[in-house]
Motif scaffolding. Sequence first.
Motif, short mmCIF file in Angstrom:
data_model
loop_
_atom_site.label_atom_id
_atom_site.label_comp_id
_atom_site.label_asym_id
_atom_site.label_seq_id
_atom_site.Cartn_x
_atom_site.Cartn_y
_atom_site.Cartn_z
N LEU A 12 29.10 13.81 -11.09
CA LEU A 12 28.96 12.36 -11.10
C LEU A 12 29.15 11.74 -9.72
CD1 LEU A 12 30.23 10.08 -13.96
CD2 LEU A 12 30.24 9.29 -11.61
N HIS A 13 30.11 12.27 -8.98
CA HIS A 13 30.35 11.69 -7.65
C HIS A 13 29.13 11.86 -6.74
CE1 HIS A 13 31.94 11.78 -3.42
NE2 HIS A 13 32.33 10.60 -3.84
N THR A 14 28.52 13.05 -6.76
CA THR A 14 27.35 13.29 -5.92
C THR A 14 26.20 12.38 -6.34
OG1 THR A 14 27.97 15.61 -5.62
CG2 THR A 14 25.68 15.03 -5.17
N ILE A 15 26.01 12.23 -7.65
CA ILE A 15 24.93 11.38 -8.15
C ILE A 15 25.15 9.93 -7.73
CG2 ILE A 15 23.97 10.40 -10.29
CD1 ILE A 15 24.42 13.19 -11.55
N LEU A 16 26.38 9.46 -7.84
CA LEU A 16 26.71 8.09 -7.44
C LEU A 16 26.48 7.90 -5.94
CD1 LEU A 16 27.83 5.29 -7.97
CD2 LEU A 16 30.14 6.25 -7.87
N GLU A 17 26.93 8.87 -5.15
CA GLU A 17 26.73 8.80 -3.70
C GLU A 17 25.24 8.74 -3.36
OE1 GLU A 17 28.69 8.68 -1.10
OE2 GLU A 17 30.70 9.38 -1.67
N ASP A 18 24.43 9.56 -4.03
CA ASP A 18 23.00 9.58 -3.76
C ASP A 18 22.32 8.28 -4.18
OD1 ASP A 18 23.25 12.10 -2.73
OD2 ASP A 18 22.19 13.14 -4.35
N ALA A 19 22.74 7.72 -5.31
CA ALA A 19 22.15 6.46 -5.76
C ALA A 19 22.38 5.36 -4.73
CB ALA A 19 22.74 6.06 -7.11
N VAL A 20 23.59 5.32 -4.19
CA VAL A 20 23.92 4.31 -3.18
C VAL A 20 23.19 4.60 -1.88
CG1 VAL A 20 25.77 3.31 -1.77
CG2 VAL A 20 26.18 3.84 -4.19
N PHE A 21 23.21 5.88 -1.43
CA PHE A 21 22.58 6.25 -0.16
C PHE A 21 21.09 5.91 -0.16
CE2 PHE A 21 20.10 9.42 2.20
CZ PHE A 21 20.57 9.19 3.48
N PHE A 22 20.38 6.34 -1.19
CA PHE A 22 18.93 6.11 -1.21
C PHE A 22 18.60 4.63 -1.40
CE2 PHE A 22 18.78 10.72 -2.43
CZ PHE A 22 18.06 11.14 -1.33
N TRP A 209 33.62 1.25 -2.35
CA TRP A 209 33.17 0.57 -3.56
C TRP A 209 33.36 -0.93 -3.46
CZ3 TRP A 209 30.44 4.27 -4.40
CH2 TRP A 209 30.89 5.59 -4.51
N ILE A 210 34.39 -1.37 -2.75
CA ILE A 210 34.59 -2.81 -2.55
C ILE A 210 33.45 -3.37 -1.70
CG2 ILE A 210 36.05 -4.54 -1.42
CD1 ILE A 210 38.47 -2.87 -2.29
N LYS A 211 33.04 -2.64 -0.67
CA LYS A 211 31.92 -3.08 0.16
C LYS A 211 30.65 -3.18 -0.68
CE LYS A 211 29.31 -1.87 4.33
NZ LYS A 211 27.97 -1.97 3.70
N LEU A 212 30.43 -2.17 -1.54
CA LEU A 212 29.25 -2.20 -2.40
C LEU A 212 29.30 -3.40 -3.34
CD1 LEU A 212 26.69 -0.58 -3.23
CD2 LEU A 212 28.10 0.51 -4.98
N GLY A 221 34.56 -2.33 -11.14
CA GLY A 221 35.89 -2.36 -11.74
C GLY A 221 36.32 -1.06 -12.38
N PHE A 222 35.37 -0.20 -12.73
CA PHE A 222 35.76 1.09 -13.32
C PHE A 222 36.19 2.09 -12.25
CE2 PHE A 222 31.35 1.63 -12.18
CZ PHE A 222 31.18 2.98 -11.89
N LEU A 223 35.95 1.77 -10.99
CA LEU A 223 36.33 2.65 -9.88
C LEU A 223 37.52 2.13 -9.10
CD1 LEU A 223 32.82 3.56 -8.42
CD2 LEU A 223 34.36 5.09 -9.66
N VAL A 224 37.62 0.82 -8.97
CA VAL A 224 38.68 0.25 -8.15
C VAL A 224 38.97 -1.17 -8.62
CG1 VAL A 224 36.98 -0.54 -6.42
CG2 VAL A 224 39.38 -0.32 -5.78
N ASN A 225 40.25 -1.55 -8.61
CA ASN A 225 40.66 -2.92 -8.91
C ASN A 225 40.57 -3.71 -7.60
OD1 ASN A 225 42.17 -5.33 -9.35
ND2 ASN A 225 43.20 -4.35 -11.08
N VAL A 226 39.47 -4.42 -7.43
CA VAL A 226 39.19 -5.09 -6.16
C VAL A 226 40.29 -6.08 -5.81
CG1 VAL A 226 37.57 -6.58 -4.91
CG2 VAL A 226 36.70 -4.81 -6.46
#
Length: 255
Positions: A12-22, A209-212, A221-226
């Motif tokens: 999941l982490h790799t997929i999330l990273e790739d979705a953001v990167f591309f 994730w906050i930057k995103l 919010g499921f990754l970090v409490n901003v």
Amino acid sequence: MILDEDFIDKKLHTILEDAVFFMEESNSINYEKTDSPGKRHEKSTRGSAFARASILNSAFLLEATANCCISTLELSKNLYSDVERMRTLSKFEYYLGALNTGKEIDKGLLVTQKAEDLISQRNSYVHPKHYHSKWEEVDDKTRKVSLGETQFLKLPKSLWHCKHAHAENSLRAAMDFVSYFFRDLCNLHEHQVRQIAFGSEDPQQPQKWIKLHYDINVDVGFLVNVAEVEEGEKRFREHLENQEKAKASGENKNA
């Protein structure tokens, strides 16, 4: 000391990273006034390729998240095999039922409809069939064609010409649904979600994730409490400022 004996790549982490990167790369194409038509076409094609890659990974993000959830349940081998073959949204529903929260996925919500739109687009990518439309004459030198679009995300049904906006909307749709599922339905905090999603390989990237969150207005919010992270940073800055003031005051007294 390293205690884990097993290496588990939940993907999941790799997929999330790739979705953001591309998604970001699809917006990095710079067009110049001096570009020839051929060069502009080359850049446009490159941007579309990045956008498609991001859209696909955003769709995979939903599937990978559902699989991570199912993997945490204590199921017999046969039952796990049956659940693993379910559709993505059905896996989310099965996991939610196992938690006994008394809640259900609201399929009438736009956040769910967009997720289903994205899953449908993923299926058309993974099982590609030809897309048929008609060319329309604009003038003697120009013609256009309708690429069609999905109902909620407005993604082109043809793979031909995806844009940055399509990638951004797809990533936002995937992350908004995952956040809705974990926080609103499962009642889980972000540290619990990261354990499900990443396990012992949790990369701990709150600032990313906050930057995103601010860049594309996406629910992280499921990754970090901003709010919690920003409040902690504010208190830390105030602490440093008070230390500097105390140091300056002490130096003035000694002068």
